[in-house]
Design a protein around this motif. Structure first.
Motif, PDB file in Angstrom:
ATOM      1  N   TYR A   1       0.852   3.512 -36.077  1.00 34.47           N
ATOM      2  CA  TYR A   1       0.676   3.448 -37.623  1.00 34.47           C
ATOM      3  C   TYR A   1       0.192   2.070 -37.831  1.00 34.47           C
ATOM      4  CZ  TYR A   1       2.709   7.974 -38.549  1.00 34.47           C
ATOM      5  OH  TYR A   1       2.923   9.306 -38.584  1.00 34.47           O
TER       6      TYR A   1
ATOM      7  N   THR B   1      -8.967   0.822 -39.602  1.00 37.44           N
ATOM      8  CA  THR B   1      -9.454   2.192 -40.243  1.00 37.44           C
ATOM      9  C   THR B   1      -9.125   2.589 -41.534  1.00 37.44           C
ATOM     10  OG1 THR B   1      -9.343   2.891 -37.866  1.00 37.44           O
ATOM     11  CG2 THR B   1      -9.499   4.697 -39.444  1.00 37.44           C
TER      12      THR B   1
ATOM     13  N   PRO C   1      -2.266   8.357 -35.621  1.00 38.96           N
ATOM     14  CA  PRO C   1      -0.860   7.834 -35.366  1.00 38.96           C
ATOM     15  C   PRO C   1       0.236   8.724 -35.322  1.00 38.96           C
ATOM     16  CG  PRO C   1      -1.721   7.128 -37.496  1.00 38.96           C
ATOM     17  CD  PRO C   1      -2.737   7.724 -36.890  1.00 38.96           C
TER      18      PRO C   1
ATOM     19  N   THR D   1     -13.097  -0.029 -36.983  1.00 38.25           N
ATOM     20  CA  THR D   1     -12.441   1.081 -37.396  1.00 38.25           C
ATOM     21  C   THR D   1     -12.835   2.334 -36.464  1.00 38.25           C
ATOM     22  OG1 THR D   1     -12.858   2.734 -39.329  1.00 38.25           O
ATOM     23  CG2 THR D   1     -14.698   1.596 -38.654  1.00 38.25           C
TER      24      THR D   1
ATOM     25  N   GLN E   1       0.754   7.084 -43.822  1.00 39.76           N
ATOM     26  CA  GLN E   1       0.321   6.007 -43.405  1.00 39.76           C
ATOM     27  C   GLN E   1       0.684   4.696 -44.065  1.00 39.76           C
ATOM     28  OE1 GLN E   1      -1.450   5.415 -40.538  1.00 39.76           O
ATOM     29  NE2 GLN E   1      -1.578   2.987 -41.079  1.00 39.76           N
TER      30      GLN E   1
ATOM     31  N   MET F   1      -5.790   0.885 -36.318  1.00 40.58           N
ATOM     32  CA  MET F   1      -5.334   1.783 -37.240  1.00 40.58           C
ATOM     33  C   MET F   1      -5.591   1.171 -38.714  1.00 40.58           C
ATOM     34  SD  MET F   1      -4.980   4.980 -37.511  1.00 40.58           S
ATOM     35  CE  MET F   1      -5.307   5.691 -39.128  1.00 40.58           C
TER      36      MET F   1
END
Length: 614
Positions: free
Chosen positions: A480, A488, A473, A455, A532, A485
């Motif tokens: 994305y 994360t 992103p 992350t 996202q 990501m």
């Protein structure tokens, strides 16, 4: 006592804004600008600190409907009593260069007795003005209040009479009857302004808002709330300067009863830049250019003097102070004016601005002899402070740190510089900018990404996350759907999601921000999470969260800064530009990714479609 935050509606004349509650009381109004001292301050105190109440006298009176008239900020409130019904129309005239507010009451059926109570208190409710009743001829009277530089005049039908330190009146309205009043602010050294033609002002104001909004023609599930959000962003933009205030209020608490109370009546470069992007995406290029011109004036001078925020006219002195005479909204103290964060170094700000200006170039905005050299100077500022720690996007009042989001936005700044030269033919040391951009990318991946936890982290070398990482992103730093990501997002969901599916900015219990812990979900961050989800094949999650967030808007489509899900009420300053611009982005993401599949490649957000009016 002030109403709940969500019970207020906004009126705007593109210079300032008023908040009017469902109870018919105008509890907040600064004249003549958003950042002027308030003349009605009951929002942060009591009725003694200034308000204007107009409502039926019957204890069983109820509001059966409240809405803006079409695509405007003309507010219509329908009241029903056991004896009859009536409508109040409230608006602030646009385009006539007056600082005024109009209240029109129409009897619709039966008879309705109205009560009026008006208390004018300049200086944030502290100053008791000298008030007199004047004869204006033809059996017309007016009430004039003067205190120092401020003067106000109340004209119209059924004017109230002095009672102690307020003016009180009552009248009965039969079906077909109408009562109208206008309150005008003017500099006390000038003559009293003449009466207004209310019908003409109402028509011109309605025409202005409807014509402005007519450029928005998107359909879809969220079209109405996106339109209202764009209107809110316009309503918070100063007509003359182009400056965009973050909110029209100060000191509405992020944590009820706590000390997280800030003055948002200023122009943050970050918020304004993101607003510009939202406007551009929907064809409002003229407003974007106006903001760019404001920016050029505000930051002109030595780049070392760059601030994160300015006044509406580009003012730089926003010294923070406290208003000790006010008890605060539901006791939240202190009540602040000015903002101490003006002196902070926030390393992300230049990146936010340059990303927005890159979008403006893509929309056909041309650089002039001033705008591009200024951007070059801003890039020089970023390079000079390349190794400096900062306060971060959330304006931490604790120790300076290397925040990962800030470092990514520095990367984005150089990326925009490179694009300006490579794609748009502008001049500049592009090889140097490419070198710095690439070095930052390597550094961020080494220090701002925890490989063991998979992350990105809030700060270099840390383990905690931060909702601002959802921006990575959006500016093209990673895709994305990249593994980094997605990891994360997993960490964010585990660490920052509350029990209702909304996301916190960060864990305040760490003390990293230098304040006592405790706040509610910051709505913009949850809209970022919608974006996202939409870009990574989690459409059901995106729609579910979007529906939940849109459902938090009040009856006239306004959003605050935060939301207390436990108590079911809004928190923070209101209405909040950041929340509305993030809503627009989230809706655009859902609208634009219906057929897109998950991609592991970085997404170039600079090539997202921009609608330019023909």
């Amino acid at each position: 006592m002030a109403s709940r935050i969500e019970d207020y509606a906004l009126l705007s004349d593109l210079h300032t804004g008023a908040l009017i509650g469902r109870d018919g009381s105008i509890d907040w109004l600064c004249f003549p600008r958003f950042d002027s001292p308030a003349v009605f301050t009951a929002l942060l105190g009591t009725s003694d600190h200034g308000r204007w109440l107009m409502a039926p006298a019957h204890p069983e009176a109820t509001v059966t409907q409240r809405s803006y008239r079409g695509r405007t900020f003309v507010l219509e409130t329908l009241w029903e009593t056991p004896d009859g019904t009536a409508r109040i129309t409230d608006f602030m005239p646009v385009g006539d260069r007056r600082a005024s507010i109009v209240r029109r009451i129409d009897g619709l059926s039966g008879s309705v007795e109205f009560t009026e109570r008006i208390t004018v208190r300049p200086g944030y409710g502290k100053v008791l003005p000298w008030v007199r009743r004047v004869d204006e001829g033809d059996k017309n009277e007016a009430i004039v209040a003067i205190a120092g530089p401020d003067a106000m005049v109340l004209r119209g039908d059924k004017l109230p009479h002095a009672l102690d330190r307020e003016h009180v009146g009552s009248f009965v309205l039969e079906a077909g009857q109408r009562v109208e009043q206008e309150l005008i602010w003017f500099p006390s050294h000038r003559p009293v302004p003449p009466p207004i033609n209310i019908e003409k002002a109402l028509e011109e104001t309605s025409n202005y808002w409807n014509k402005w909004a007519a450029r928005y023609n998107q359909d879809g599930k969220y079209a109405a709330i996106v339109e209202r959000s764009l209107l809110v962003l316009r309503a918070l933009t100063h007509e003359d300067t182009g400056g965009i205030v973050a909110a029209p209020t100060t000191s509405l608490p992020e944590d009820f009863g706590g000390a997280r109370n800030w003055d948002y009546r200023f122009c943050w470069l970050r918020d304004a830049a993101l607003t510009l992007e939202a406007m551009l995406t929907h064809g409002f290029a003229e407003e974007a250019l106006k903001w760019r011109d404001w920016l050029l004036r505000a930051v002109a001078g030595d780049p070392e003097d760059l601030q994160i925020m300015y006044g509406l006219g580009g003012e730089r002195d926003l010294t923070e102070g406290e208003l000790g005479h006010l008890p605060g909204y539901e006791g939240a103290l202190p009540v602040r004016i000015g903002n101490g964060a003006v002196g902070q170094y926030q390393a992300d700000v230049v990146g936010e601005v340059l990303v927005a200006l890159e979008k403006l170039r893509l929309a056909g905005g041309h650089e002039d002899h001033f705008s591009w050299p200024l951007q070059q100077a801003m890039l020089g500022f970023v390079e000079k402070h390349l190794s400096a720690k900062d306060h971060g996007i959330w304006e931490m009042r604790g120790d300076l740190l290397h925040f990962t989001h800030s470092r990514v936005m520095m990367w984005a700044a150089f990326d925009c510089g490179v694009r300006a030269v490579r794609d748009h033919g502008l001049s500049g040391p592009v090889e140097r900018w490419e070198e710095l951009r690439n070095e930052l990318h390597v550094e961020i991946m080494e220090l701002g990404f925890n490989k063991e936890l998979n992350t990105f982290t809030q700060t270099y070398g840390g383990t905690a996350t931060d909702a601002s990482l959802l921006v990575l992103p959006q500016v093209g730093f990673v895709g994305y759907g990249s593994p980094e990501m997605l990891g994360t997002v997993d960490a964010l969901e585990a660490e920052l999601l509350d029990g209702h599916g909304l996301i916190l900015r960060y864990q305040t219990a760490t003390g990293l921000d230098g304040l006592a812990p405790g706040e509610h979900p910051f709505l913009a961050c949850s809209f970022w999470l919608v974006e996202q989800y939409a870009h990574t094949g989690r459409r059901k999650d995106a729609v579910k969260l979007m529906d939940s967030l849109v459902g938090l808007a009040n009856d006239v489509g306004l959003l605050s800064e935060e939301y207390d899900m436990e108590q079911g009420r809004m928190a923070g300053n209101f209405p909040q530009a950041f929340s509305h611009l993030a809503l627009v982005r989230a809706a655009d993401a859902l609208h634009g990714t219906e057929q897109l599949s998950l991609s592991d490649e970085p997404i170039d957000t600079h090539t997202m479609p921009i609608i330019v009016p023909s």
